[in-house]
Design an enzyme around this catalytic site. Structure first.
Site, PDB file in Angstrom:
ATOM      1  N   HIS A  32       0.817  -1.209   0.000  1.00  0.00           N
ATOM      2  CA  HIS A  32       0.000   0.000   0.000  1.00  0.00           C
ATOM      3  C   HIS A  32       0.856   1.267   0.000  1.00  0.00           C
ATOM      4  CE1 HIS A  32      -4.020   1.601   0.157  1.00  0.00           C
ATOM      5  NE2 HIS A  32      -3.633   2.498   1.045  1.00  0.00           N
ATOM      6  N   ARG A  47     -15.415   4.502  -1.288  1.00  0.00           N
ATOM      7  CA  ARG A  47     -15.379   3.214  -0.599  1.00  0.00           C
ATOM      8  C   ARG A  47     -15.489   3.427   0.906  1.00  0.00           C
ATOM      9  NH1 ARG A  47     -10.052  -0.361  -1.065  1.00  0.00           N
ATOM     10  NH2 ARG A  47      -9.374   1.120   0.518  1.00  0.00           N
ATOM     11  N   GLU A  57     -12.934  -8.611  -4.450  1.00  0.00           N
ATOM     12  CA  GLU A  57     -11.511  -8.739  -4.154  1.00  0.00           C
ATOM     13  C   GLU A  57     -11.194 -10.019  -3.384  1.00  0.00           C
ATOM     14  OE1 GLU A  57     -10.470  -5.318  -1.777  1.00  0.00           O
ATOM     15  OE2 GLU A  57     -12.453  -5.305  -0.851  1.00  0.00           O
ATOM     16  N   ASN A 110      -5.676  -6.054  -6.503  1.00  0.00           N
ATOM     17  CA  ASN A 110      -4.593  -6.211  -5.531  1.00  0.00           C
ATOM     18  C   ASN A 110      -4.910  -7.333  -4.543  1.00  0.00           C
ATOM     19  OD1 ASN A 110      -3.751  -3.909  -6.829  1.00  0.00           O
ATOM     20  ND2 ASN A 110      -4.256  -2.545  -5.152  1.00  0.00           N
ATOM     21  N   ASP A 111      -6.029  -7.194  -3.851  1.00  0.00           N
ATOM     22  CA  ASP A 111      -6.396  -8.212  -2.867  1.00  0.00           C
ATOM     23  C   ASP A 111      -6.864  -9.503  -3.529  1.00  0.00           C
ATOM     24  OD1 ASP A 111      -5.707  -7.073  -0.456  1.00  0.00           O
ATOM     25  OD2 ASP A 111      -7.603  -6.016  -0.207  1.00  0.00           O
ATOM     26  N   ARG A 132       1.368  -9.471  -0.221  1.00  0.00           N
ATOM     27  CA  ARG A 132       2.211  -8.646  -1.092  1.00  0.00           C
ATOM     28  C   ARG A 132       3.103  -7.686  -0.318  1.00  0.00           C
ATOM     29  NH1 ARG A 132      -2.978  -6.321  -1.408  1.00  0.00           N
ATOM     30  NH2 ARG A 132      -3.057  -4.061  -1.157  1.00  0.00           N
ATOM     31  N   CYS A 163     -10.430  -1.639 -10.494  1.00  0.00           N
ATOM     32  CA  CYS A 163      -9.816  -0.502  -9.800  1.00  0.00           C
ATOM     33  C   CYS A 163      -8.538  -0.881  -9.058  1.00  0.00           C
ATOM     34  CB  CYS A 163     -10.799   0.151  -8.844  1.00  0.00           C
ATOM     35  SG  CYS A 163     -11.423  -0.932  -7.558  1.00  0.00           S
TER      36      CYS A 163
END
Length: 599
Positions: free
Chosen positions: A213, A356, A458, A481-482, A492, A529
């Site tokens: 992140h 979000r 995700e 990502n997730d 990650r 996204c």
């Protein structure tokens, strides 16, 4: 009281005193910067002196030992990261870190701090500070270089322990001069939220991965960065000239004239390419066969909105609301959240903004929620996202109220993270409607039709349940990502396994493709996204899967638009189908790169 590291060097130190070093890390955010180093982890620490009561002594000793455990864990992570260095550098750094760990297990530093807590009733951080000062005084005036080095090592270890005890990375972020290149062992997302992009030239950390992140925030803020450069902590001093190449993951400490010429030319070329891309801002994001692709932006902080607009985004596809909670010792109320969100929505005028709800957890911790959320044995699988929101409905109600009020200032959508079941979305919708009724009852005007409510896809279970989730969702957003992390069981942000994080694994591509088909089948719009959306390398795949809305870091918008305009949707679809039939990630990578080279 301020404790100053004895070995903090003069910022004006002559860079020629020690030799040139090339350090290789992970290019996390593109850009080339030549400037002066500002070493965060060797700056000043503010120490609060507190005399504790007798019945608090054991608690304070426990606090001391918890700080020791945290410090040792940091050092072990550094040692793990250093394994990627060449043998001699890895050995040298490893021996140093082992010595530091030893000082934290059986040492005069630790014994002295514990004695001061028990006998003088000092709080833990004061006790450590006092031991450091005592040792420094004893070695004052001794000319022996070996003894001086040992004293410096004790001070270094003590300062690390004090930072862990105070619960902050450093106060030095506030003291960095404009344009400095920040050097740190690690920067957390909360630290990143404190950075002012216009005042930071670049940053380099010893720990971190390109998919974590912190890296995501660096790209979002447009700050060139190299992470995982373990060797950066050896021998660097504040004021040293340094070159950072966030494109190649290269760092040159105390560069020579040839380096300055080479990287100066590369910087000029990079700036020229950026200027060329700016010419695309007013052009449509459409393929050669006239298929329109909406390009939205992901943002972490309000300061990014100007960049979003400058780069011609057609909306904000992901506004991460965690910024309102980071670096605060309290939970922001409805009015504070409303003011923050309304400001962003108003700036975007008639362009859509997808907000979000809170996704605190994992590597993104809010100080005010630490006692409740905690780190857990595996934070990525713990209490975060919608799970926390449904446990603490008061938090969710406050946030939904702020979002609903902000929706009067523009086009808003509400996105719920970490969804797994239809039941979760059903409960969120019930709370959503209840909050809307309460606001109307209190006299707050709201849109006749409430903003659409959607789910982040995700988690593999959600990707496989699109048909069911469609009952309670008005849109979907795939968080690559997730989704990649959970599908491959790879953290990650874990230095030891981050290199195994592979978005081109066939399981990832098939999940995304199948989810996209299911969304079409149910008539629910779907966007992407995650970080994959901002990498032009993957653009043909998304086009080929039928996805027409991509959201990314603002700095990636024009590169992806350029890629879209060079593609043909039908050819991309054919090539994607060929790739989806493959089971070897290496084969997939070659096929995709070959297609990108030709298309």
């Amino acid at each position: 009281m301020q404790v100053t590291p004895q070995h903090t060097t003069d910022q004006s130190k002559d860079a020629s005193v020690t030799g040139r070093r090339m350090i290789v890390g992970l290019g996390a955010s593109g850009g080339i910067v030549i400037g002066r180093a500002f070493v965060l982890d060797r700056q000043y620490i503010h120490v609060v002196r507190q005399t504790i009561s007798s019945d608090c002594i054991e608690d304070e000793v426990t606090t001391l030992h918890q700080g020791v455990d945290d410090s040792i864990e940091q050092l072990r992570r550094l040692k793990s990261q250093s394994g990627a260095l060449e043998a001699s550098a890895s050995d040298e750094l490893g021996f140093l870190l082992d010595a530091y760990i030893q000082m934290l297990t059986q040492s005069r530093l630790l014994r002295g701090a514990e004695d001061r807590i028990r006998q003088q009733k000092m709080n833990a951080v004061w006790a450590v500070s006092d031991v450091i000062d005592s040792i420094a005084q004893q070695f004052t005036g001794i000319k022996d270089k070996y003894i001086a080095a040992r004293a410096a090592d004790i001070r270094e270890v003590g300062l690390r322990l004090m930072r862990c005890l105070t619960g902050e990375t450093d106060r030095a972020l506030d003291n960095a001069p404009p344009g400095a290149i920040l050097i740190a062992e690690e920067l957390s997302p909360a630290d990143m939220a404190r950075l002012q992009p216009d005042n930071v030239g670049a940053f380099v950390t010893a720990i971190g991965g390109a998919e974590g992140h912190t890296a995501i925030m660096a790209r979002a803020l447009g700050i060139p960065a190299v992470l995982g450069a373990a060797d950066i902590i050896r021998g660097i001093s504040g004021g040293d000239t340094i070159i950072v190449d966030g494109l190649r993951g290269e760092v040159i400490l105390r560069p020579n004239d040839a380096d300055l010429r080479l990287y100066g030319k590369r910087r000029e070329d990079w700036l020229a390419s950026r200027t060329k891309l700016l010419g695309l801002r007013s052009l449509r994001s459409e393929t050669k066969d006239n298929v329109l692709v909406d390009l939205h932006a992901n943002i972490e902080l309000p300061v990014e909105v100007s960049t979003v607009l400058q780069n011609g985004a057609s909306g904000i596809g992901l506004l991460r609301s965690e910024f309102m909670f980071m670096n605060k010792s309290y939970l922001p109320d409805e009015e504070e959240q409303y003011q923050e969100l309304a400001g962003i929505v108003s700036q975007m005028k008639d362009l859509p903004v997808t907000i979000r709800t809170l996704d605190i957890g994992g590597e993104k911790l809010a100080v005010a929620l630490q006692n409740e959320v905690g780190s857990g044995p595996n934070p990525a699988l713990g209490l975060r996202g919608v799970r926390l929101s449904l446990r603490r409905e008061d938090l969710l109600e406050t946030q939904l109220a702020a979002i609903l009020r902000a929706s009067l200032h523009g086009r808003v959508r509400v996105l719920v993270p970490m969804v797994v079941t239809v039941g979760e979305m059903t409960r969120v919708r019930q709370i959503y409607n209840r909050v809307a009724d309460r606001l109307r009852g209190d006299g707050h005007p709201l849109p006749a039709t409430l903003p659409p409510l959607g789910a982040m896809i995700e988690i593999p279970a959600a990707a496989l349940s699109i048909d069911a989730l469609a009952r309670e969702c008005e849109f979907f957003a795939i968080g690559t990502n997730d989704l990649t992390q959970y599908t491959l069981a790879i953290d990650r942000s874990d230095d030891q396994v981050a290199h195994l994080y592979d978005p081109l694994h066939p399981a990832i591509l098939r999940l995304i493709s199948d989810a996209a088909k299911a969304a079409v089948r149910t008539g629910i719009p779907m966007s992407v996204c995650g970080e994959m959306a901002g990498d032009p390398r993957y653009t043909p795949l998304f086009l080929g899967m039928g996805l027409r809305n991509l959201s990314m870091s603002p700095g990636s918008l024009l590169q992806v638009k350029q890629r879209v305009r060079r593609l043909d949707s039908r050819t991309s679809e054919y090539q994607t189908q060929q790739i989806l039939e493959q089971w070897d990630p290496d084969r997939i990578a070659v096929m995709l790169d070959d297609f990108n080279d030709l298309a």
